[in-house]
Design a protein around this motif. Structure first.
Motif, PDB file in Angstrom:
ATOM      1  N   VAL A  39     -20.707 -32.987 139.554  1.00 10.08           N
ATOM      2  CA  VAL A  39     -19.377 -33.530 139.834  1.00 10.08           C
ATOM      3  C   VAL A  39     -18.687 -33.942 138.523  1.00 10.08           C
ATOM      4  CG1 VAL A  39     -18.167 -35.480 140.890  1.00 10.08           C
ATOM      5  CG2 VAL A  39     -19.880 -34.227 142.200  1.00 10.08           C
ATOM      6  N   ILE A  42     -17.596 -30.749 136.655  1.00 13.10           N
ATOM      7  CA  ILE A  42     -16.383 -30.159 137.215  1.00 13.10           C
ATOM      8  C   ILE A  42     -15.148 -30.952 136.786  1.00 13.10           C
ATOM      9  CG2 ILE A  42     -15.161 -29.841 139.410  1.00 13.10           C
ATOM     10  CD1 ILE A  42     -17.854 -28.757 140.490  1.00 13.10           C
ATOM     11  N   PHE A  43     -15.295 -32.242 136.760  1.00 13.39           N
ATOM     12  CA  PHE A  43     -14.183 -33.077 136.281  1.00 13.39           C
ATOM     13  C   PHE A  43     -13.853 -32.726 134.822  1.00 13.39           C
ATOM     14  CE2 PHE A  43     -13.050 -37.099 134.016  1.00 13.39           C
ATOM     15  CZ  PHE A  43     -11.759 -37.216 134.503  1.00 13.39           C
ATOM     16  N   THR A  52      -7.443 -27.101 138.813  1.00  9.49           N
ATOM     17  CA  THR A  52      -8.062 -27.810 139.927  1.00  9.49           C
ATOM     18  C   THR A  52      -9.186 -26.951 140.473  1.00  9.49           C
ATOM     19  OG1 THR A  52      -6.010 -28.927 140.457  1.00  9.49           O
ATOM     20  CG2 THR A  52      -7.673 -28.822 142.202  1.00  9.49           C
ATOM     21  N   VAL A  53     -10.390 -27.476 140.449  1.00  7.18           N
ATOM     22  CA  VAL A  53     -11.550 -26.721 140.924  1.00  7.18           C
ATOM     23  C   VAL A  53     -11.816 -27.089 142.377  1.00  7.18           C
ATOM     24  CG1 VAL A  53     -14.021 -26.347 140.622  1.00  7.18           C
ATOM     25  CG2 VAL A  53     -12.559 -26.662 138.616  1.00  7.18           C
ATOM     26  N   PRO A  54     -11.794 -26.095 143.259  1.00  9.48           N
ATOM     27  CA  PRO A  54     -12.054 -26.403 144.675  1.00  9.48           C
ATOM     28  C   PRO A  54     -13.539 -26.596 144.909  1.00  9.48           C
ATOM     29  CG  PRO A  54     -11.735 -24.043 144.397  1.00  9.48           C
ATOM     30  CD  PRO A  54     -11.608 -24.654 143.026  1.00  9.48           C
ATOM     31  N   PHE A  55     -13.992 -27.826 144.831  1.00  2.67           N
ATOM     32  CA  PHE A  55     -15.429 -28.069 144.998  1.00  2.67           C
ATOM     33  C   PHE A  55     -15.674 -29.252 145.903  1.00  2.67           C
ATOM     34  CE2 PHE A  55     -19.407 -30.136 143.902  1.00  2.67           C
ATOM     35  CZ  PHE A  55     -20.296 -29.089 144.044  1.00  2.67           C
ATOM     36  N   ASN A  56     -16.510 -29.049 146.925  1.00  3.40           N
ATOM     37  CA  ASN A  56     -16.905 -30.120 147.834  1.00  3.40           C
ATOM     38  C   ASN A  56     -18.422 -30.259 147.752  1.00  3.40           C
ATOM     39  OD1 ASN A  56     -17.773 -31.622 150.066  1.00  3.40           O
ATOM     40  ND2 ASN A  56     -16.088 -30.929 151.357  1.00  3.40           N
ATOM     41  N   ALA A  57     -18.895 -31.417 147.351  1.00  3.17           N
ATOM     42  CA  ALA A  57     -20.333 -31.629 147.143  1.00  3.17           C
ATOM     43  C   ALA A  57     -21.132 -31.482 148.432  1.00  3.17           C
ATOM     44  CB  ALA A  57     -20.579 -33.008 146.532  1.00  3.17           C
ATOM     45  N   ASN A  58     -20.452 -31.603 149.590  1.00  2.00           N
ATOM     46  CA  ASN A  58     -21.154 -31.471 150.862  1.00  2.00           C
ATOM     47  C   ASN A  58     -21.444 -30.035 151.223  1.00  2.00           C
ATOM     48  OD1 ASN A  58     -21.169 -34.272 152.026  1.00  2.00           O
ATOM     49  ND2 ASN A  58     -19.045 -34.017 151.412  1.00  2.00           N
ATOM     50  N   ALA A  59     -20.613 -29.133 150.741  1.00  2.00           N
ATOM     51  CA  ALA A  59     -20.750 -27.729 151.109  1.00  2.00           C
ATOM     52  C   ALA A  59     -20.468 -26.878 149.881  1.00  2.00           C
ATOM     53  CB  ALA A  59     -19.792 -27.392 152.248  1.00  2.00           C
TER      54      ALA A  59
END
Lengths: 85, 402
Positions: A39, A42-43, A52-59
Motif C-alpha cells: 500500500v 502504491i502511494f 491514480t492506481v486502481p488498487f484494493n487491498a481486499n481484492a
C-alpha cells in the motif's frame, strides 16, 4: 530516470534493498514487501508519476493493477502513465 | 459480585433515529449505504457511506447549543435522552453523584476539525470561532451528556479506534461492579463522514467503492457509517428495587491486545477476548446462540474472525448464528459496537436475529452460519458482540437474557 528505473527505486526503497538487488523477475514476496508495504509502495508510485492506481487491498487480483512481479508492476505503471497523456 | 443490567437504550444511526426504527430496519434487512452527500465529495475516490439521513440538527438543538455541539455530540445527546426516557430514572440532586458516563469515539469532533482546518489552511482565514476546542475535543459528547442529565460521578471518553464503544461499555460494567457508580450511561458515537475523515481511510486501500458485503466471496472492503447509541447500565439490585424494566443483563466482558501488528488482526487475540468474556460471565459455550461479528467486509477481518470463532467454540461453532450488521449501517468506527449491541438486545428480547445482507455466496474460508440476507426467528439466551480494532485491541461483550 525512466519509468522502470523509478519503479525499481521505489520498490528497493520499500524493501530496504539496493536497486541492483531488485530484478524484473522478483515478486513482492521475494522482496519481502508485505501488504502494508505494498500500500505504501502504491502511494509512492502515485506521488512519483502523478497517477491514480486502481488498487484494493481486499481484492488485489480484481484491481486491474497487476502486482505479480516487478516486471508486471512496471508494465502496469507504464500503461497508467500513457493513459495520462 | 454486583451484577449489571441494561434499563434503557437510545440511538440515532443510518438505519433509524431511535431504537424501534433501527430494530425494524435490521429485521427487514435494510441497507442504509448510498452515495455520500458531503462537501468536496467529487475529490474522493470513495463516494459511498451510510449517513444519518432526514436529520436536521436545528430541529433538535438551539443555535446557541449548536455552537458547542459537533455532530458526534449531537448523536450522543439524542441517544442518551432516549435511553434516559426509557429507563425512567430520576438522577436529580445527590443521586447524580452515583451516576456517570463513559462513551467511545475514535474521531471525536472530526467535522469541526475538518471545517476549521479548511477555513485556516485552504481559505486562508486567520480567525476561528471561539468554541472550536470545546466543540472538537473527544470528551465533548460524554461531558454534554453528563451536563444534560446531572451525571456527576465518573465521566470519561475511551478512544480505541473500532473497539471504542465496546471498551467503553466494558469499563462502565467494571465501574458498576466495583462499586464506583450505580448507573452509567455508556455506548459510543462517531461522525467521521467528512472529506478528511474519508480521505484518510481511502489511503489504506481497504474501502469498497460499491458496498459492504461481509463474509461474501465478492466482498471488496469496508464502508464507513456514522451515528451512535447510548445505554443505561444499572446495578441489578438498584434496578429491581425501583421496578425498572430490564432489557437484559451485561454478563461478561473481556479485552485483549494482539501486541503484534498495528493493522492486521490476529485470530489468537480475538479468540482470547471471546474466551475471556465467556469466563467473566460464567457462560458455557453451548449457551451462546448469537454473535454480532465485527465483520467489516475486509478479507483479512472476515477470515480471521471466522477462524477465531472456530477456535473458541469448537463443535458448537456450527450451531451459532453469526451476523455482521455493518452491511446495513456501515462501519461506525468508534460508535459501531454500541449500535451493534442493539442487534444483540433484539436477539435476546425479541428472538430476532439480524441478517448479514449482501451475502451472495460465502467466501470458502468463511464457513459459519452468517444468517444470510434474511432475518431469522430464534430463541437466544446469550448474545456476544465482537469488536477488533486497529492497534490490535479486542473487546468483547456478552449479554444474557434478563
Amino acid at each position: 530516470m525512466n519509468v522502470q528505473d523509478k519503479v525499481i527505486a521505489i520498490l528497493a526503497d520499500q524493501a530496504l534493498l539496493d536497486v541492483s538487488d531488485v530484478t524484473l523477475d522478483d515478486t513482492l514476496d521475494s522482496l519481502g514487501i508485505d501488504s502494508m508495504g505494498l500500500v505504501e509502495t502504491i502511494f509512492a508510485i502515485e506521488e512519483a508519476f502523478d497517477i491514480t492506481v486502481p488498487f484494493n487491498a481486499n481484492a488485489p487480483a480484481e484491481s486491474g493493477f497487476d502486482v505479480t512481479s516487478v516486471r508486471a508492476i512496471i508494465a502496469a505503471v507504464q500503461d497508467l502513465v500513457k493513459e495520462k497523456v | 459480585m454486583r451484577r449489571v443490567v441494561i434499563t434503557g437504550a437510545g440511538t440515532i444511526n443510518p438505519l433509524g433515529h431511535d431504537v424501534p426504527a433501527t430494530l425494524a430496519a435490521m429485521q427487514a434487512g435494510t441497507c442504509a449505504i448510498g452515495p455520500l452527500d458531503i462537501r468536496d465529495v467529487d475529490r474522493l475516490q470513495i463516494q459511498i457511506g451510510a449517513q444519518v439521513r432526514g436529520y436536521d440538527e436545528a430541529d433538535h438543538f438551539s443555535r446557541q447549543d449548536l455552537t458547542l455541539y459537533d455532530r458526534f455530540t449531537q448523536f450522543a445527546l439524542l441517544s442518551a435522552a432516549q435511553a434516559m426516557g426509557q429507563a425512567g430514572l430520576d438522577l436529580s440532586g445527590d443521586a447524580g453523584e452515583r451516576a456517570g458516563v463513559i462513551l467511545g469515539t475514535s474521531g471525536g469532533g472530526l467535522n469541526t476539525q475538518d471545517d476549521n482546518y479548511r477555513a485556516v489552511y485552504a481559505e486562508g482565514k486567520n480567525r476561528v470561532h471561539p468554541f472550536i476546542v470545546p466543540r472538537l475535543m473527544a470528551n465533548a459528547a460524554a461531558s454534554h451528556v453528563s451536563i444534560r442529565h446531572n451525571l456527576r460521578g465518573p465521566v470519561l471518553t475511551i478512544s480505541t479506534a473500532c473497539a471504542s464503544s465496546n471498551h467503553a461499555m466494558g469499563q462502565a460494567l467494571g465501574m458498576i461492579r466495583g462499586g464506583m457508580a450505580d448507573v452509567m450511561l455508556t455506548g459510543g458515537t462517531e461522525a467521521m463522514l467528512c472529506f478528511g475523515g474519508i480521505k484518510a481511510w481511502e489511503g489504506l486501500r481497504v474501502m469498497s467503492r460499491d458496498g459492504c458485503r461481509p463474509f461474501s466471496a465478492d466482498r471488496n472492503g469496508m464502508v464507513q457509517g456514522e451515528g451512535g447509541a447510548v445505554f443505561v447500565f444499572e446495578e441489578r439490585e438498584h434496578a429491581l428495587a425501583r421496578g425498572a424494566n430490564i432489557l437484559c443483563e451485561v454478563a461478561g466482558f473481556a479485552m485483549s491486545s494482539d501486541a503484534a501488528d498495528i493493522v492486521t488482526p490476529s485470530a489468537e487475540g480475538a479468540a482470547r477476548a471471546m474466551r475471556g468474556a465467556l469466563a467473566d460471565g460464567g457462560i458455557a459455550l453451548s449457551d451462546v446462540g448469537y454473535i454480532n461479528a465485527h465483520g467489516t467486509g475486509t478479507a483479512v477481518n472476515d477470515r480471521t474472525e471466522t477462524q477465531a470463532i472456530h477456535d473458541v467454540f469448537g463443535a458448537h461453532a456450527d450451531a451459532l448464528q453469526v451476523s455482521s450488521t455493518k452491511a446495513m449501517h456501515g462501519h461506525l468506527i468508534g460508535g459501531t459496537g454500541a449500535v451493534e449491541l442493539l442487534s444483540c438486545i433484539m436477539a435476546l428480547r425479541d428472538g430476532v436475529i439480524a441478517p448479514t445482507i449482501g451475502l451472495s455466496a460465502p467466501d470458502p474460508a468463511c464457513d459459519l452460519d452468517y444468517v444470510a440476507n434474511t432475518a431469522r426467528q430464534a430463541r437466544v439466551d446469550v448474545a456476544m458482540s465482537n469488536a477488533f480494532a486497529f492497534g490490535g485491541l479486542n473487546a468483547v461483550l456478552a449479554l444474557r437474557r434478563a
